[in-house]
Design an enzyme around this catalytic site. Structure first.
Site, PDB file in Angstrom:
ATOM      1  N   GLU A 113      17.252  -9.527 -44.208  1.00 55.65           N
ATOM      2  CA  GLU A 113      17.439  -9.319 -42.767  1.00 55.65           C
ATOM      3  C   GLU A 113      17.597 -10.681 -42.096  1.00 55.65           C
ATOM      4  O   GLU A 113      16.642 -11.259 -41.576  1.00 55.65           O
ATOM      5  CB  GLU A 113      16.254  -8.559 -42.171  1.00 55.65           C
ATOM      6  CG  GLU A 113      16.512  -8.119 -40.731  1.00 55.65           C
ATOM      7  CD  GLU A 113      15.301  -7.507 -40.069  1.00 55.65           C
ATOM      8  OE1 GLU A 113      15.484  -6.543 -39.304  1.00 55.65           O
ATOM      9  OE2 GLU A 113      14.177  -7.995 -40.295  1.00 55.65           O
ATOM     10  N   GLU A 151       5.223  -3.435 -38.642  1.00 57.85           N
ATOM     11  CA  GLU A 151       5.582  -4.811 -39.000  1.00 57.85           C
ATOM     12  C   GLU A 151       5.112  -5.790 -37.926  1.00 57.85           C
ATOM     13  O   GLU A 151       5.474  -5.640 -36.757  1.00 57.85           O
ATOM     14  CB  GLU A 151       7.104  -4.927 -39.156  1.00 57.85           C
ATOM     15  CG  GLU A 151       7.589  -6.333 -39.409  1.00 57.85           C
ATOM     16  CD  GLU A 151       9.105  -6.466 -39.331  1.00 57.85           C
ATOM     17  OE1 GLU A 151       9.612  -7.536 -39.685  1.00 57.85           O
ATOM     18  OE2 GLU A 151       9.766  -5.491 -38.900  1.00 57.85           O
TER      19      GLU A 151
END
Length: 276
Positions: free
Chosen positions: A247, A143
Site C-alpha cells: 500500500e 489499524e
C-alpha cells in the site's frame, strides 16, 4: 509463506481501476486489496480477479466523507446507522469478491468531541460488526494510523489496537499491522513484529517505505530483513499464508509503467534471506 497483495487504490495510477487487476497479475503479485471498491460493480471486479488468477484479500468498509477529511465512522457518536449500513454494504461486496478481510476505520475525533463517548461508540460498533461478519466467514480488522498523516485518529499505536481486540473478545476481530504507520508512530518494528505476530491477533500486514510512503526499499526500512523475519515468525506460528499488502504511492507517480519499474523490492522479497 509470504504472499504479497497489490493495493489497487494506490498502485498503477496510470491505469483504470479494473485494468489494474491484470497488471498486478502480470507483475507477479499474489493477491489484491483496495481501500474502497464501491464505485465499481462487484461482479465485474470478481470476474476480472478470477480471470487474472488472483484472490481479493482485503477491502475497507465505507468510511464516510473521505474527500471531506473523514477517516471512518466506527467511533463517531450519532453515525451508528450509517456505519452499520456500510458494514452491510461491505459484507455484500466481500461475498461477491470472495474476500474475507474487512478493514473498518475508527475515525478522526471531531473538535470538542467527548472522547469517552467516542470510545463507547467504538466498542459497541466493533462488537456489532464482528457479530455480523462472523456468519459470513469474515474478519473485521482495525489499524492504527500515524498522527503525522492522520492527526486525531482514534488509534495510533499497536498496543491500542491489540487492547481493543482483547477487550471486545471476538475471535474474528483482528489487527491490521501496517509497518509504515507503525514505523512513523513508534519505530522498533522488529520488536513489534516479534511481540504481536505470535499473538494470533494480527490478521493482515501492509508495508510502504518511510518516510515518503513509496516503495518498501525507498527510505529507512530494511525491507529484506523485515520480510525474512515475518516469514520466520509466520512459519513458526501457523500463519500460512501470511499476506502483506503493498500500500504505497509509486515514486514514479502516474508515469506509464511506473509501478512495474519500481518492483525490484518484490523480486528481492522472493529470494531467501537469513535473519540474524
Amino acid at each position: 509463506m509470504l504472499r504479497f497483495a497489490a493495493n489497487l487504490t494506490l498502485l498503477y495510477p496510470d491505469l483504470g481501476f479494473a485494468e489494474r487487476i491484470g497488471a498486478a497479475a502480470r507483475d507477479g503479485f499474489d493477491g489484491l486489496e483496495c481501500q474502497f471498491p464501491y464505485d465499481w460493480p462487484a461482479a465485474e471486479l470478481a470476474t476480472r480477479a478470477t480471470d487474472a488468477g488472483l484472490p481479493w484479500v482485503l477491502i475497507n468498509t465505507p468510511a464516510g466523507d473521505w474527500a471531506g477529511g473523514e477517516r471512518g465512522l466506527a467511533a463517531l457518536p450519532g453515525r451508528e446507522t450509517e456505519f452499520r449500513r456500510g458494514i452491510d454494504t461491505a459484507l455484500a461486496y466481500a461475498d461477491a469478491l470472495g474476500c474475507r478481510r474487512l478493514h473498518t476505520l475508527a475515525g478522526v475525533m471531531p473538535d470538542g468531541a467527548d472522547r469517552q463517548r467516542c470510545l463507547a461508540t467504538y466498542a459497541e460498533n466493533l462488537a456489532w460488526a464482528a457479530r455480523q461478519a462472523v456468519g459470513a466467514g469474515c474478519d473485521i480488522l482495525i489499524e492504527p494510523l500515524n498522527p503525522r498523516d492522520v492527526p486525531g485518529y482514534l488509534l495510533a499505536t499497536q498496543a491500542d489496537a491489540h487492547r481493543w481486540v482483547q477487550v471486545i473478545g471476538a475471535p474474528n476481530l483482528k489487527v491490521q499491522m501496517d509497518l509504515y504507520h507503525c514505523q512513523v508512530s513508534e519505530g522498533d518494528l522488529a520488536t513489534k513484529l516479534r511481540q504481536h505476530l505470535p499473538s494470533g491477533r494480527v490478521g493482515h500486514l501492509q508495508i510502504a517505505g518511510v518516510p515518503g510512503r513509496h516503495e518498501p526499499d525507498d527510505g529507512e526500512l530494511n525491507a529484506p530483513y523485515l520480510f525474512a523475519l515475518i516469514d520466520r515468525l509466520a512459519t513458526g506460528h501457523d500463519l500460512d499464508p501470511c499476506w502483506i499488502g503493498a500500500e504505497y504511492n509509486p515514486r514514479r507517480g502516474a508515469a506509464p509503467g511506473g509501478t512495474a519499474a519500481g518492483l525490484g523490492w518484490l523480486a528481492a522479497a522472493r529470494a531467501p534471506h537469513v535473519v540474524v
